[in-house]
Design a protein around this motif. Structure first.
Motif, short mmCIF file in Angstrom:
data_model
loop_
_atom_site.label_atom_id
_atom_site.label_comp_id
_atom_site.label_asym_id
_atom_site.label_seq_id
_atom_site.Cartn_x
_atom_site.Cartn_y
_atom_site.Cartn_z
N GLU A 88 0.82 -1.21 0.00
CA GLU A 88 0.00 0.00 0.00
C GLU A 88 0.84 1.25 0.00
O GLU A 88 0.33 2.35 -0.12
CB GLU A 88 -0.83 0.05 1.28
CG GLU A 88 -2.26 -0.42 1.14
CD GLU A 88 -2.93 -0.37 2.51
OE1 GLU A 88 -3.38 -1.44 2.96
OE2 GLU A 88 -2.95 0.72 3.13
N GLY A 89 2.14 1.08 0.23
CA GLY A 89 3.04 2.24 0.26
C GLY A 89 3.23 2.82 1.64
O GLY A 89 3.83 3.88 1.80
N ARG A 90 2.72 2.12 2.66
CA ARG A 90 2.87 2.64 4.03
C ARG A 90 4.29 2.41 4.55
O ARG A 90 4.97 1.48 4.14
CB ARG A 90 1.90 1.90 4.97
CG ARG A 90 0.43 2.13 4.69
CD ARG A 90 -0.01 3.52 5.11
NE ARG A 90 0.25 3.81 6.52
CZ ARG A 90 -0.60 3.56 7.51
NH1 ARG A 90 -1.77 3.01 7.25
NH2 ARG A 90 -0.30 3.86 8.76
N ASP A 91 4.73 3.23 5.49
CA ASP A 91 5.95 2.95 6.24
C ASP A 91 5.61 1.88 7.29
O ASP A 91 4.48 1.81 7.76
CB ASP A 91 6.45 4.21 6.95
CG ASP A 91 7.13 5.17 6.00
OD1 ASP A 91 7.65 6.20 6.46
OD2 ASP A 91 7.16 4.88 4.77
N VAL A 92 6.61 1.06 7.61
CA VAL A 92 6.33 -0.08 8.49
C VAL A 92 7.44 -0.26 9.54
O VAL A 92 8.62 -0.10 9.24
CB VAL A 92 6.20 -1.38 7.66
CG1 VAL A 92 6.28 -2.62 8.54
CG2 VAL A 92 4.88 -1.39 6.88
#
Ligand code: ADP
Ligand code: MG
Length: 628
Positions: A88-92
């Motif tokens: 989704e393109g989120r930072d993790v």
């Protein structure tokens, strides 16, 4: 179980589907059981159909096929949680014990998001060691085996620049590297990160252990702001949490809990002390340990009050809670601990039961509990929310037998720690003093006070350095800045200890691997840089291609350290180590001429005109002059 195609008689014919014989992934929605490798630890093995399948997570058929080729049956919990978020393109932020499949957790979504046409590096993966960098490269090669034209490059110290440079020129999509060498490339301008879209900080806690925190920050600061960032780690020390908070944007946090009852992220240590030594031992620990919040457990209600009082008298922020303290007061005190208005809580078992405060970095058993159950409960107050924690138990010589039963009950070994020495305490005090100056240099009032000082300097014709020294004297008041050296017997013991480490009966040390002669070398990082032996071994082994057995005694001094290494180091090792840094500082490796028993107490000038020793402000003076 292995990756090879099973012999037909191992399984019914219709279940055998050798990868090469199957034209499309659709033909075999389920991978044959007989080609699956063991799932990594932490993976649920009971039921076949709980949790998503890889096909639920990954849309690229070629990647799915590659995953099947390596024999993974279903995603591990950390993979199931982080792959969708990363896609989704989120930072993790991904927290899971070693061996839980963190590599594929970031590698698969990363590969799916690559643009094969972009020629400059799009993804950077930082690894703490050369071995891990190579291992992750290998994994990426396997997962990308069916993606044509994707190039992955390992970049680590100790390898020639030539290979790396020509590969970079030809174009790579993913760079997997150790911080030191990546920094070098950035400094030389040979690594173009302007097109970087993804960054992974892998094994972040190890990275810290190896002393790469500052390098990592430098690299992070050098990458485009508009990128996806992920951090993976087995534990979450405070320093890493801070890193995540400053460099990740609204990250999705995934925390896969381990199976062990006692948190694996807590280090257990013990200290042998006699009863009368305890207050002094605790004070020294409070000075040298880098703690945030602490609970000190004692056996009796009255002891909570008296100890808290003694700590306050020594300038620490401490309060007592025990069964007699009323509920309202107890809640007020815990509220203060939570909001950092209070740092040390002195408590009995009953009073601290169930206490849940994230900032508790340390639990000290001032009195060791006699039942192991209490030990487990007490230690459970630290290492919360995936953070790392420290447990330190005071053990009087007569209580030694309790150690064994605690070790058995917790299935953890307790590591003996020495009483922090006067030198340790003094080095920490000087460090804090430096930190205070550094912080004040950024204070708004600096300009005003510069004028005040300037006026004094002109009026009385006194050098700035003297004025600074005078101001420090005012600030310090009557309390001594440094502790007096320990009485003689102890320091003689210490030398005896290092003699013993150096080999019995004063024989010259020999290389454990080759039997060859060893020599003492000096590196320009020491206690003042908060360096630890494992960082030194890590950095030198990693960057210089040395084996662990090549290391002899390591002696960490005030401003430098002495390291025993083979007497003749090949030129390529010197070359490789020329640019090696520990905690961001060049190590400046050189043979030690001063001899290993030089006292660093008084300090002295070396040939280069630098002042060594605990009072060695030589280098920093220069920096300050520039600033003032
Ligand atoms: P970590 O980085 O968490 O310590 P790794 O990524 O190195 O763990 O993976 C540990 C091992 O598990 C590796 O051998 C890897 O190939 C294997 N592995 C990873 N994911 C899976 C999976 N979904 N099924 C089976 N094996 C896996
Ligand atoms: Mg890993």
């Amino acid at each position: 179980m292995n990756n090879e195609n099973p012999a037909p008689e191992d399984a019914p014919i219709d279940e055998v589907a050798p990868a090469e014989a199957v034209p499309t992934a659709d033909a075999t929605p389920e991978s044959p059981a007989s080609t699956a490798t063991e799932p990594p630890a932490g993976q649920a093995s009971e039921s076949e159909d709980d949790g998503p399948s890889f096909a639920d997570l990954i849309s690229d058929e070629r990647l799915l096929k590659a995953v099947r080729d390596v024999g993974y049956e279903k995603p591990s919990p950390i993979q199931a949680a982080t792959i969708p978020a990363l896609l989704e393109g989120r930072d993790v932020v991904g927290l899971a014990q070693t061996g839980t499949g963190k590599t594929a957790a970031f590698a698969l979504p990363l590969l799916q998001r690559l643009d094969p046409k972009q020629k400059t590096p799009q993804a950077l993966i930082l690894e703490p060691t050369r071995e891990l960098a190579l291992q992750v490269c290998e994994a990426l090669e396997k997962y990308s085996a069916r993606l044509p034209g994707i190039h992955v490059l390992p970049v680590y110290g100790g390898q020639g620049y030539g290979v790396q440079l020509s590969a970079l020129r030809r174009g790579v999509h993913v760079v997997v590297g150790t911080p030191g060498r990546i920094m070098d490339h950035l400094e030389r301008g040979t690594l173009d990160l302007t097109g970087l879209r993804m960054l992974v900080l892998d094994e972040a806690d190890e990275m810290l252990n190896m002393g790469f925190a500052e390098d990592v920050e430098t690299i992070l600061a050098d990458t485009p702001a508009e990128k996806q960032a992920a951090l993976f780690s087995a534990t979450m020390p405070r320093q890493i949490r801070r890193l995540a908070e400053s460099y990740l944007t609204d990250p999705v946090e995934v925390n896969v809990k381990g199976k062990t009852a006692t948190a694996p992220n807590v280090r257990h240590r013990y200290l042998i002390v006699s009863y009368p030594q305890k207050v002094d031992a605790l004070t020294r620990i409070l000075e040298v340990e880098n703690f945030e919040g602490m609970i000190v457990f004692v056996r009796t209600k009255t002891e909570t009050e008296t100890l808290a009082e003694k700590l306050r008298a020594r300038g620490f922020s401490a309060a007592a809670i025990n069964g007699d303290v009323n509920q309202a007061q107890r809640e007020r005190t815990i509220g203060q601990l939570k909001s950092a208005k209070l740092d040390i809580l002195v408590a009995t078992d009953v009073a601290a039961r169930g206490l849940d405060v994230d900032r508790i970095s340390h639990v000290v058993n001032y009195d060791i509990p006699t039942d192991t159950e209490s030990y487990v409960h007490r230690i459970g107050r630290t290492g919360r929310a995936g953070r790392s924690g420290e447990a330190i138990s005071f053990v009087t010589p007569r209580e030694r037998h309790l150690l064994r039963s605690i070790e058995k009950a917790t299935r953890q070994t307790l590591e003996q720690m020495p009483l922090p020495t006067v030198e340790d305490v003094n080095a920490t005090r000087l460090n804090r003093f430096d930190d205070a100056i550094t912080a004040a240099l950024a204070d708004d009032r600096l300009g005003f006070f510069r004028d005040v000082v300037e006026h004094y300097v002109n009026e009385f014709n006194v050098p700035e350095l003297d004025v600074a020294g005078a101001l420090a004297t005012v600030l310090q008041g009557d309390a001594p800045m440094l502790l007096e050296p320990d009485p003689e017997p102890r320091s003689r013991d210490r030398f005896k200890d290092s003699d013993r480490a150096r080999g019995e009966s004063g024989r010259e040390p020999r290389n454990r691997r080759t039997g060859g002669p060893m020599a003492t070398y000096r590196i320009a990082v020491g206690r003042r840089h908060k360096v630890q032996p494992r960082q030194i071994v890590g950095a030198l082994a990693n960057e210089g291609g040395l084996a662990r057995e090549d290391f002899g005694h390591i002696d960490i001094r005030g401003d430098f350290s002495l390291v025993e290494l083979p007497a003749s180091l090949p030129q390529q090792v010197w070359d490789a180590l020329r640019s090696t840094r520990i905690s961001g500082k060049l190590i400046e490796l050189r043979p030690d001429k001063g001899g290993r028993f030089d006292s660093d107490r008084g300090g002295r000038f070396d040939k280069g005109g630098r002042f060594d020793g605990p009072k060695g402000y030589g280098k920093k003076d220069r920096k300050f002059k520039k600033k003032f």
